[in-house]
Motif scaffolding. Structure first.
Motif, PDB file in Angstrom:
ATOM      1  N   ALA A  72      46.343  72.712  31.437  1.00  0.00           N
ATOM      2  CA  ALA A  72      45.101  73.098  32.104  1.00  0.00           C
ATOM      3  C   ALA A  72      43.936  73.167  31.127  1.00  0.00           C
ATOM      4  O   ALA A  72      42.822  72.719  31.443  1.00  0.00           O
ATOM      5  N   ARG A  85      50.929  76.747  39.911  1.00  0.00           N
ATOM      6  CA  ARG A  85      50.354  75.871  38.883  1.00  0.00           C
ATOM      7  C   ARG A  85      49.285  74.958  39.474  1.00  0.00           C
ATOM      8  O   ARG A  85      48.280  74.656  38.817  1.00  0.00           O
ATOM      9  N   ARG A  87      47.178  75.647  41.737  1.00  0.00           N
ATOM     10  CA  ARG A  87      45.931  76.402  41.840  1.00  0.00           C
ATOM     11  C   ARG A  87      45.272  76.576  40.485  1.00  0.00           C
ATOM     12  O   ARG A  87      44.042  76.540  40.371  1.00  0.00           O
ATOM     13  N   VAL A  88      46.094  76.748  39.451  1.00  0.00           N
ATOM     14  CA  VAL A  88      45.547  76.843  38.087  1.00  0.00           C
ATOM     15  C   VAL A  88      44.840  75.540  37.706  1.00  0.00           C
ATOM     16  O   VAL A  88      43.729  75.548  37.161  1.00  0.00           O
ATOM     17  N   ASP A 140      41.551  74.994  39.558  1.00  0.00           N
ATOM     18  CA  ASP A 140      40.486  75.779  38.927  1.00  0.00           C
ATOM     19  C   ASP A 140      40.006  75.107  37.640  1.00  0.00           C
ATOM     20  O   ASP A 140      38.813  75.087  37.338  1.00  0.00           O
TER      21      ASP A 140
END
Length: 217
Positions: free
Chosen positions: A161, A197, A199-200, A203
């Motif tokens: 990320a 993960r 959603r991470v 973002d």
């Protein structure tokens, strides 16, 4: 589909490669539910063509669905027949020309400036810097953008990320993410963890109202 438009809009391609075909299918469907619509099923996974066929039936004709690890003309034709509507290659190879003959857009794997020039000559729509982490990460992307400022680069390989944020801040149109996002889900593992993960990563690739990566401000 217009692959480049989709890459710019969604900024992330999920790469599904697994040893469990049912798990891989669940992974594809879960990613779509979590609003990661650009999904590539690698042909190096177990029963990958069947996963693509089943995913296409579940997702419908309009959903973007790619085939990855396409090396040969036979790979490209088989992926097309299974329902893939874009192709991803790990290198500059005959999979690019075969896909273009089939009128499928291509995200072509490149590493060097010579690769970039050749992939674009063959008709690649976007350029997958692979393996990005081993090549030098965001700094390598920054170096490539010197002689190739307008090229649509998509770093792939070892992109977590934080690396996604950094690559986008350096001008990548999108990032491709495999195991840091998928985890063990495509091997029949934890779907709940996959959702978290996803959603991470969503973002991480979000843009502000000026259209810039959050990490690039």
């Amino acid at each position: 589909m217009n692959l480049l438009t989709a890459l710019r809009a969604h900024r992330i391609v999920a790469i599904v490669r697994g040893d469990d075909a049912d798990g891989a299918l669940r992974t594809v469907l879960t990613l779509a539910e979590e609003h990661i619509p650009l999904i590539e099923v690698s042909l190096s996974g177990r029963d990958a063509l069947d996963v693509i066929r089943r995913a296409r039936a579940e997702l419908g004709p309009a959903a973007p669905l790619g085939a990855g690890t396409v090396l040969t003309a036979q790979d490209a034709r088989a992926a097309h027949d299974a329902g893939a509507d874009f192709i991803v290659t790990p290198a500059v190879c005959e999979g690019i020309t075969a896909a273009r003959e089939l009128r499928l857009p291509v995200l072509a794997g490149v590493m060097t400036p010579t690769d970039i020039v050749e992939a674009r000559r063959l008709g690649a729509d976007a350029l997958k810097i692979f393996p990005a982490a081993q090549a030098g990460g965001p700094e390598y992307l920054r170096a490539l953008r010197g002689p190739f400022p307008g090229e649509p680069f998509v770093p792939v390989g070892g992109v977590d990320a934080e690396a996604a944020r950094l690559h986008l801040a350096q001008g990548a149109v999108a990032v491709g993410v495999g195991s840091p996002l998928i985890g063990d889900a495509a091997d029949g593992g934890d779907i709940g963890g996959l959702r978290a993960r996803a959603r991470v990563f969503l973002d991480a690739v979000a843009v502000d109202t000026a259209g810039r990566a959050e990490a690039g401000r």
